[in-house]
Each structure stands twice: as structure tokens, then as C-alpha cells.
Design a protein around this motif. Sequence first.
Motif, PDB file in Angstrom:
ATOM      1  N   PRO A 153       0.828  -1.210   0.000  1.00  0.00           N
ATOM      2  CA  PRO A 153       0.000   0.000   0.000  1.00  0.00           C
ATOM      3  C   PRO A 153       0.863   1.262   0.000  1.00  0.00           C
ATOM      4  O   PRO A 153       2.045   1.224   0.331  1.00  0.00           O
ATOM      5  CB  PRO A 153      -0.779  -0.114   1.306  1.00  0.00           C
ATOM      6  N   ASP A 154       0.254   2.358  -0.377  1.00  0.00           N
ATOM      7  CA  ASP A 154       0.875   3.668  -0.241  1.00  0.00           C
ATOM      8  C   ASP A 154       0.306   4.309   1.016  1.00  0.00           C
ATOM      9  O   ASP A 154      -0.847   4.062   1.380  1.00  0.00           O
ATOM     10  CB  ASP A 154       0.549   4.535  -1.455  1.00  0.00           C
ATOM     11  N   PHE A 155       1.106   5.136   1.673  1.00  0.00           N
ATOM     12  CA  PHE A 155       0.690   5.796   2.898  1.00  0.00           C
ATOM     13  C   PHE A 155       0.752   7.304   2.721  1.00  0.00           C
ATOM     14  O   PHE A 155       1.663   7.818   2.066  1.00  0.00           O
ATOM     15  CB  PHE A 155       1.588   5.388   4.071  1.00  0.00           C
ATOM     16  N   GLY A 156      -0.189   7.998   3.316  1.00  0.00           N
ATOM     17  CA  GLY A 156      -0.209   9.454   3.262  1.00  0.00           C
ATOM     18  C   GLY A 156      -1.056  10.014   4.391  1.00  0.00           C
ATOM     19  O   GLY A 156      -1.735   9.281   5.101  1.00  0.00           O
ATOM     20  N   TYR A 157      -0.980  11.327   4.559  1.00  0.00           N
ATOM     21  CA  TYR A 157      -1.797  11.982   5.581  1.00  0.00           C
ATOM     22  C   TYR A 157      -2.658  13.056   4.935  1.00  0.00           C
ATOM     23  O   TYR A 157      -2.338  13.571   3.871  1.00  0.00           O
ATOM     24  CB  TYR A 157      -0.939  12.559   6.711  1.00  0.00           C
ATOM     25  N   ILE A 158      -3.740  13.384   5.604  1.00  0.00           N
ATOM     26  CA  ILE A 158      -4.741  14.309   5.082  1.00  0.00           C
ATOM     27  C   ILE A 158      -4.449  15.721   5.575  1.00  0.00           C
ATOM     28  O   ILE A 158      -4.202  15.928   6.771  1.00  0.00           O
ATOM     29  CB  ILE A 158      -6.159  13.907   5.544  1.00  0.00           C
ATOM     30  N   GLU A 159      -4.486  16.674   4.647  1.00  0.00           N
ATOM     31  CA  GLU A 159      -4.359  18.080   5.026  1.00  0.00           C
ATOM     32  C   GLU A 159      -5.272  18.920   4.144  1.00  0.00           C
ATOM     33  O   GLU A 159      -5.707  18.477   3.078  1.00  0.00           O
ATOM     34  CB  GLU A 159      -2.915  18.574   4.932  1.00  0.00           C
ATOM     35  N   TYR A 160      -5.531  20.134   4.596  1.00  0.00           N
ATOM     36  CA  TYR A 160      -6.367  21.055   3.837  1.00  0.00           C
ATOM     37  C   TYR A 160      -5.459  21.976   3.033  1.00  0.00           C
ATOM     38  O   TYR A 160      -4.534  22.572   3.569  1.00  0.00           O
ATOM     39  CB  TYR A 160      -7.254  21.874   4.781  1.00  0.00           C
ATOM     40  N   ASP A 161      -5.718  22.085   1.740  1.00  0.00           N
ATOM     41  CA  ASP A 161      -4.938  22.951   0.858  1.00  0.00           C
ATOM     42  C   ASP A 161      -5.687  24.276   0.718  1.00  0.00           C
ATOM     43  O   ASP A 161      -6.712  24.355   0.037  1.00  0.00           O
ATOM     44  CB  ASP A 161      -4.770  22.279  -0.510  1.00  0.00           C
ATOM     45  N   GLU A 162      -5.196  25.304   1.379  1.00  0.00           N
ATOM     46  CA  GLU A 162      -5.885  26.597   1.397  1.00  0.00           C
ATOM     47  C   GLU A 162      -5.892  27.293   0.044  1.00  0.00           C
ATOM     48  O   GLU A 162      -6.773  28.097  -0.237  1.00  0.00           O
ATOM     49  CB  GLU A 162      -5.268  27.497   2.462  1.00  0.00           C
ATOM     50  N   GLN A 163      -4.921  27.002  -0.812  1.00  0.00           N
ATOM     51  CA  GLN A 163      -4.891  27.649  -2.119  1.00  0.00           C
ATOM     52  C   GLN A 163      -5.983  27.123  -3.045  1.00  0.00           C
ATOM     53  O   GLN A 163      -6.511  27.858  -3.870  1.00  0.00           O
ATOM     54  CB  GLN A 163      -3.522  27.484  -2.767  1.00  0.00           C
ATOM     55  N   SER A 164      -6.305  25.855  -2.920  1.00  0.00           N
ATOM     56  CA  SER A 164      -7.331  25.278  -3.799  1.00  0.00           C
ATOM     57  C   SER A 164      -8.645  25.013  -3.070  1.00  0.00           C
ATOM     58  O   SER A 164      -9.594  24.541  -3.677  1.00  0.00           O
ATOM     59  CB  SER A 164      -6.821  23.987  -4.428  1.00  0.00           C
ATOM     60  N   PHE A 165      -8.685  25.306  -1.767  1.00  0.00           N
ATOM     61  CA  PHE A 165      -9.894  25.082  -0.964  1.00  0.00           C
ATOM     62  C   PHE A 165     -10.359  23.636  -1.053  1.00  0.00           C
ATOM     63  O   PHE A 165     -11.542  23.361  -1.275  1.00  0.00           O
ATOM     64  CB  PHE A 165     -11.031  26.027  -1.392  1.00  0.00           C
ATOM     65  N   ALA A 166      -9.440  22.697  -0.864  1.00  0.00           N
ATOM     66  CA  ALA A 166      -9.777  21.276  -1.005  1.00  0.00           C
ATOM     67  C   ALA A 166      -8.906  20.429  -0.082  1.00  0.00           C
ATOM     68  O   ALA A 166      -7.812  20.828   0.312  1.00  0.00           O
ATOM     69  CB  ALA A 166      -9.573  20.832  -2.454  1.00  0.00           C
ATOM     70  N   TRP A 167      -9.417  19.242   0.239  1.00  0.00           N
ATOM     71  CA  TRP A 167      -8.649  18.268   1.025  1.00  0.00           C
ATOM     72  C   TRP A 167      -7.708  17.529   0.094  1.00  0.00           C
ATOM     73  O   TRP A 167      -8.073  17.196  -1.027  1.00  0.00           O
ATOM     74  CB  TRP A 167      -9.596  17.273   1.700  1.00  0.00           C
ATOM     75  N   ARG A 168      -6.510  17.236   0.581  1.00  0.00           N
ATOM     76  CA  ARG A 168      -5.570  16.473  -0.229  1.00  0.00           C
ATOM     77  C   ARG A 168      -4.820  15.473   0.640  1.00  0.00           C
ATOM     78  O   ARG A 168      -4.772  15.591   1.853  1.00  0.00           O
ATOM     79  CB  ARG A 168      -4.597  17.382  -0.959  1.00  0.00           C
TER      80      ARG A 168
END
Length: 143
Positions: free
Chosen positions: A93-108
Motif C-alpha cells: 500500500p501507499d501511505f499518506g496523511y490528510i491536510e487542507y490545501d488553502e490555495q485550492s480550498f480542497a482536502w488532499r
Amino acid sequence: MREILFRGKRCDNGEWVQGYYIRAEHHWHNHGIHKDWITFGASANGGWFALHNKYAVKAETVGQFTGLTDKNGEKIFEGDIIEWFAQGESERPDFGYIEYDEQSFAWRVCWQKYDPDFMEEMQQEYISVIGNIHDNPELLENP
């Protein structure tokens, strides 16, 4: 309708609580002044609000609900660590964490090995929440 929900770690015992997020500088209990609170509700009280089931939380742990769930139905919050098996791939699997991108107003998702992806581009049936950056930072140490 979109569900607005936050979570944070309580200052008194380190447990996670979910509810509404309030930022206020008031002395609402015997343990000093806190700015960051999670509460389950409020009611009018003579021009003031009476907060119900309020908990002082550590500001650095406060994260918002993304509005999405993983393949097991678990809510995905800002700061969660996820594992993702690409469709048709089951080796690793790939691993990552969730953050809010304020420039695009979206979760990434910020991946260990790849450029960030926006959450709406991902298929949730391949995502599992396995921890969070506050309790399990070691999950992101080894790509």
C-alpha cells in the motif's frame, strides 16, 4: 447537507473527542484558561451561550472532518494517516496523511512517495484510516 464536525485531543486526559469547535479565551473550568474547545451543543442563556459537554483540547490536534469515509465507514479527519491500495495492485500500500490545501480550498493526501492528490480524485473503497499524525507519526517514517 454537509456535516461540519471537528475532533481534538482533550487537555485533561488525552482522549479524542468530536463535536463543534470553539475558539474563545475564557476561564470556563478550574484548570486555567484555554482557547480551543470541542463541544456537543449550546443553548441560549440570557444573552450568553451555555456550552454542553465542553472539553478543552490541544490546539495542534484539532482537525476538521473531510466529509468522506474510508472503505470501513470510518470518518476521515484532517491529520489522519491512510493506506491506499491502488486498484488492481495488492503488493504494497501507499501511505499518506490528510491536510487542507488553502490555495485550492480542497482536502488532499500528502503521499510518502508521490505528489499530493486531492481527496475527491480518490476512490474511497481503496482507502483505510490506520492512524493519525499525532498518535502514530511513525507510520509515515518508512516509505
